[in-house]
Design a protein around this motif. Sequence first.
Motif, PDB file in Angstrom:
ATOM      1  N   LYS A 135       0.837  -1.189   0.000  1.00 22.51           N
ATOM      2  CA  LYS A 135       0.000   0.000   0.000  1.00 22.51           C
ATOM      3  C   LYS A 135       0.880   1.249   0.000  1.00 22.51           C
ATOM      4  O   LYS A 135       1.846   1.336   0.755  1.00 22.51           O
ATOM      5  N   THR A 136       0.516   2.190  -0.834  1.00 22.57           N
ATOM      6  CA  THR A 136       1.261   3.450  -0.892  1.00 22.57           C
ATOM      7  C   THR A 136       1.039   4.233   0.394  1.00 22.57           C
ATOM      8  O   THR A 136      -0.059   4.255   0.938  1.00 22.57           O
ATOM      9  N   GLY A 137       2.085   4.864   0.885  1.00 21.78           N
ATOM     10  CA  GLY A 137       1.959   5.684   2.087  1.00 21.78           C
ATOM     11  C   GLY A 137       2.631   5.036   3.276  1.00 21.78           C
ATOM     12  O   GLY A 137       3.673   5.487   3.731  1.00 21.78           O
ATOM     13  N   ARG A 138       2.040   3.955   3.788  1.00 24.68           N
ATOM     14  CA  ARG A 138       2.625   3.220   4.913  1.00 24.68           C
ATOM     15  C   ARG A 138       2.688   1.733   4.559  1.00 24.68           C
ATOM     16  O   ARG A 138       1.882   0.925   5.041  1.00 24.68           O
ATOM     17  N   PRO A 139       3.623   1.361   3.691  1.00 21.77           N
ATOM     18  CA  PRO A 139       3.705  -0.042   3.250  1.00 21.77           C
ATOM     19  C   PRO A 139       4.111  -0.965   4.402  1.00 21.77           C
ATOM     20  O   PRO A 139       4.855  -0.570   5.303  1.00 21.77           O
ATOM     21  N   ASP A 140       3.600  -2.199   4.357  1.00 25.82           N
ATOM     22  CA  ASP A 140       3.878  -3.185   5.395  1.00 25.82           C
ATOM     23  C   ASP A 140       5.159  -3.936   5.041  1.00 25.82           C
ATOM     24  O   ASP A 140       5.144  -4.906   4.284  1.00 25.82           O
ATOM     25  N   LEU A 141       6.278  -3.477   5.597  1.00 22.00           N
ATOM     26  CA  LEU A 141       7.567  -4.099   5.315  1.00 22.00           C
ATOM     27  C   LEU A 141       7.598  -5.546   5.794  1.00 22.00           C
ATOM     28  O   LEU A 141       8.034  -6.452   5.079  1.00 22.00           O
ATOM     29  N   THR A 142       7.108  -5.774   7.023  1.00 21.37           N
ATOM     30  CA  THR A 142       7.123  -7.127   7.584  1.00 21.37           C
ATOM     31  C   THR A 142       6.287  -8.080   6.740  1.00 21.37           C
ATOM     32  O   THR A 142       6.682  -9.220   6.473  1.00 21.37           O
ATOM     33  N   GLY A 143       5.123  -7.615   6.306  1.00 22.05           N
ATOM     34  CA  GLY A 143       4.261  -8.465   5.493  1.00 22.05           C
ATOM     35  C   GLY A 143       4.913  -8.859   4.179  1.00 22.05           C
ATOM     36  O   GLY A 143       4.835 -10.018   3.758  1.00 22.05           O
ATOM     37  N   LEU A 144       5.566  -7.913   3.529  1.00 24.50           N
ATOM     38  CA  LEU A 144       6.230  -8.217   2.265  1.00 24.50           C
ATOM     39  C   LEU A 144       7.386  -9.193   2.473  1.00 24.50           C
ATOM     40  O   LEU A 144       7.552 -10.154   1.708  1.00 24.50           O
ATOM     41  N   LEU A 145       8.194  -8.966   3.504  1.00 23.74           N
ATOM     42  CA  LEU A 145       9.334  -9.860   3.745  1.00 23.74           C
ATOM     43  C   LEU A 145       8.871 -11.272   4.083  1.00 23.74           C
ATOM     44  O   LEU A 145       9.487 -12.252   3.662  1.00 23.74           O
ATOM     45  N   THR A 146       7.786 -11.367   4.843  1.00 28.18           N
ATOM     46  CA  THR A 146       7.247 -12.696   5.164  1.00 28.18           C
ATOM     47  C   THR A 146       6.765 -13.392   3.899  1.00 28.18           C
ATOM     48  O   THR A 146       6.994 -14.587   3.698  1.00 28.18           O
ATOM     49  N   TRP A 147       6.084 -12.644   3.033  1.00 29.95           N
ATOM     50  CA  TRP A 147       5.609 -13.220   1.774  1.00 29.95           C
ATOM     51  C   TRP A 147       6.793 -13.672   0.917  1.00 29.95           C
ATOM     52  O   TRP A 147       6.787 -14.780   0.368  1.00 29.95           O
ATOM     53  N   LEU A 148       7.802 -12.831   0.806  1.00 31.02           N
ATOM     54  CA  LEU A 148       8.966 -13.174  -0.006  1.00 31.02           C
ATOM     55  C   LEU A 148       9.700 -14.390   0.553  1.00 31.02           C
ATOM     56  O   LEU A 148      10.149 -15.258  -0.201  1.00 31.02           O
ATOM     57  N   GLU A 149       9.820 -14.450   1.865  1.00 36.43           N
ATOM     58  CA  GLU A 149      10.515 -15.589   2.469  1.00 36.43           C
ATOM     59  C   GLU A 149       9.765 -16.892   2.185  1.00 36.43           C
ATOM     60  O   GLU A 149      10.371 -17.941   1.959  1.00 36.43           O
ATOM     61  N   GLY A 150       8.424 -16.805   2.174  1.00 35.90           N
ATOM     62  CA  GLY A 150       7.648 -17.985   1.840  1.00 35.90           C
ATOM     63  C   GLY A 150       7.860 -18.431   0.406  1.00 35.90           C
ATOM     64  O   GLY A 150       7.861 -19.627   0.105  1.00 35.90           O
TER      65      GLY A 150
END
Length: 1016
Positions: A135-150
């Motif tokens: 999401k633009t503005g306040r992106p969820d860094l943790t959520g993206l990294l968790t998705w990428l790690e999966g």
Amino acid sequence: MPIDVANPLYETVSRLSDRHRVRSEATIQADIRQLLLIGGLGLAEADLEVNLEAQVGNHRRIDIEVGYTVIEVKKSLAGSVASLRAAENQLRDYVAARVHETGQRYVGVLTDGAEWRAYQLHDGVLAQASQYILKTGRPDLTGLLTWLEGVLATRQGVPPTPSEIRVRLGADSASYQLDYAALAALYEAYGATPTVQLKRRLWSGLLRSALGTQFTEDTELFLEHTLLVNSAEIIAHLVLGFDVIDLQPATLLGGEHFRLARISGVVEQDFFDWILEVPGGEAFVSTLARRLARFDWRHVEHDVLKILYESIIGPDTRARLGEYYTPDWLAEQVIAEAVTDPLRQRVLDPACGSGTFLFHAVRRYLTAAETDAVPLADALEGVTRHVYGLDLHPVAVALARVTYLLAIGKERLRADDRRGVHVPVYLGDSVQWKQEKTDLFTGGQVVVDTGEDGPQIYGNELRFPETLLADAANFDTLIEELAKLAASPRRPGTVPPLTALFNRRAIAAEDREAIRDSFARMCRLHDDDQDHIWGYYVRNLARPRWLSRPENRADVLVGNPPWLAYRRMPEDMQRRFRELCEARGLWHGREVATHQDLSGLFVTRAVQQFLRVGGAFAFVLPNAALDRGYFKGFRSGLYPDQAELTTVAFTHSWDLRRLRPHFFPRGAAVVFGTRTGPADGATPLPTSTLRWIGRLPKQAPTWDVVSSFLSFEAADLVVHDANMLESPYKLRFFQGATLVPRVLFFVERRPTGPLGLPYGRRAVRSVRGSKEKSPWKELPSLEGVVESEFVRPVLLGESVLPYRLLTPREAILPLEKNQLLDGQHPRIDLYPDLATWWRKAERIWVDHRSSNRLTLTEQLDFRRKLTSQLPPSALRVVYGASGMHVAAGLVDDPSTICDKALYWGTVNSHDEGYFLCAILNAPVLTQLVRPLMSYGKDERHIDKHVWKLPIPFFDPENEVHARLAGLGLHEAALVMSLELDENTDFIALRRLVRRTLATGPYSQEIEELVVGLLDG
């Protein structure tokens, strides 16, 4: 978690999420590379290959390649469909090239930095399996990294805690979505092959037998179970320290390395190894192994596979199947209470599920062995001879076997001085639905029934000498060798000789003929392409028979049996259930027949078959077992049966209904007792109990953590031995009147012209609606003038929100005080305007009604649903007759009439009204009543089913009743303070009100009070 805006990674992700910034592909690619290398994904330039612009065929270059993942970067994925398809085709070619070169399964990722799409390739088609959007503005860094790690599966040493398992392996994770998509594609392509279909039929048959009509056979569940069991078998290898990435997939699912390590009974051929029989299956297993190898499985302190199961199988499916596993802390305390001498007591869980009770029983045994300085080799041999598990659910058995290994622990299993280990967890029917006890043993042989009532993969019977079953590991090895011989290359119709096998295993001469006969049947089955999964059945189904022999019975039974209501059983199971219950004095019948539950019968059958006289038992049961009438026979402790009289002495119970939040869909209890001999007789369940009270913490892994949140008090049970469960309010509530066709009754004001009307007159016309039916919707509206006293306010179902009534509709009703008039009544002409309207309405009714049975007035007062509302009550509670949620309000206008879409009941005070509103509007009330409702498309028909719940009469002296009345008043004030647009659809208004209540200050307390009230 809080966002660290100073983190340089957050700055990177902020740039990636900003679609308005003009950026080149090279800039986006550089930011993604930085994210991969310093994002905690286990990647580093020095030791992990991260290739920029890696070359692939046709002189094209892959943007980023990480392990078995290809990442293609584009400036924007929000452009035209054509440009997106071109990018997907390019990615498809890259992934296909890598798969062809390596023979491994690759994942393709398409991204513009803000949107991330993960794809699987199957049969040349690239299909999206998972997606993540920043999401633009306040992106969820943790959520993206968790998705990428999966997706990448690169991080190592992840602790297998419940939260990590849910996030990284659960149904919402990228890992799961990718693996499930790949599995689904393989099944779609090859699921029709005979061996795959056979295994699915066997899986379906077992679960239907275990779960009744709650089990619905569908491909999604079969694939979820396949993924679960394959995962569990790979985890079993990881527990022992095997490098699963380098092992052949066939050995992972076949258990070859366990046999070499002298560990049996863990991984074996079953329903779910069909994946190895289809093209692409081995690559799937290898990828799954890489994902699971990320975790450190060496140190596990609870039943983590239960968490994996609940993270993959959705809550709706688990609710439908009745699958709710026991919390670890409760199983731990039950074991501590019931297993008083762990080194000497043989413990059996006859409904072991994922192995929660087994985990703590094994740990209790091994702790006692260490305390007594028992050598490790003796301790491991001893624990497998003292802790057993049975379950009819094949997925549960697979998970429980690995849980057993986790309880033993890697260090013990890898010790140099250990001997062979056999994990004694078996697939078996603890109730023995199809076979009576007297049929199990014949002439010193165990007989596995394989006729019409048994698994349809045998011919007639399989017989094995009873003496062979005394050593479970040797018996299993014998069956496994027979299976291999039956599957070995030979001419169809021939049966290989067994002389060498008999001599090597020192099989007694008198036992050889029975084994030859059964082996010949096995060979014929293999010749008929029925596969060698029958070995799985033989090894598992024989063990429960052996455990039921008097000399082999357990000292302690523990567990949480299936909670399956009679109404959820298929007809054949209902018949058998009733037979077994009637034979043991458990059948209660009459109005409560549909409430009777399998759990009570399960316990009595388990005690009868598997517990020695003098042995103890402890079972988690529905709280109704403590005090409801339909458990009366169970509580008696006397279970007559022609085969074997069974008596128990109940000792005590734990009442868990006051714990919050509930960890099961119903309140729970634990009952304890011992099996007695005929001379000692039965001792009924005591009417005193130990009541547990408290609010459970969100993280509640162990008893030490949970116990500090609880208090305990001795309490007397109020036993309900009456046949009826209904609330006494059932007789107070009535359905509203049948005001149809509405064109003849419901009206709205119309303009009267400049001269107006005399006092007491009103100009009206019919209100029309989109829900009118033929022939009425084709008719013109009625218009006229009517005396105002006959225009009555009417509440419809859609008029009621939780705690609040919308403005009533208006209808013309020929009610003179408390008397209903018709067109022929002599008094109707005292009201000429009403007479004109009503007689016109009667003519229309006669001309267009579908039957001559009823006049318009008789239709209006069908079953006295209108006149029963007269004389009017000063105060009433109303609730909707249908809907996905119960909605109730308080009516204080005596002139208001209730439509048939409402039920109404008189209350004696505002306190009583708010008491009922608080109960009826509580979301938990809807959850409890929904299984009792009639089925349409959904469980929507509330009607009087709410009064099948034990809602008591309001007692102002009762502290709980008074508190609920006060909370109901507060909630009503909260809802009345809302500014609502009544032109909005009533469903949206109800949703708004429910959302407001859920976030308000009183909802949680009301929920808890209602649950406690209805649990008794």
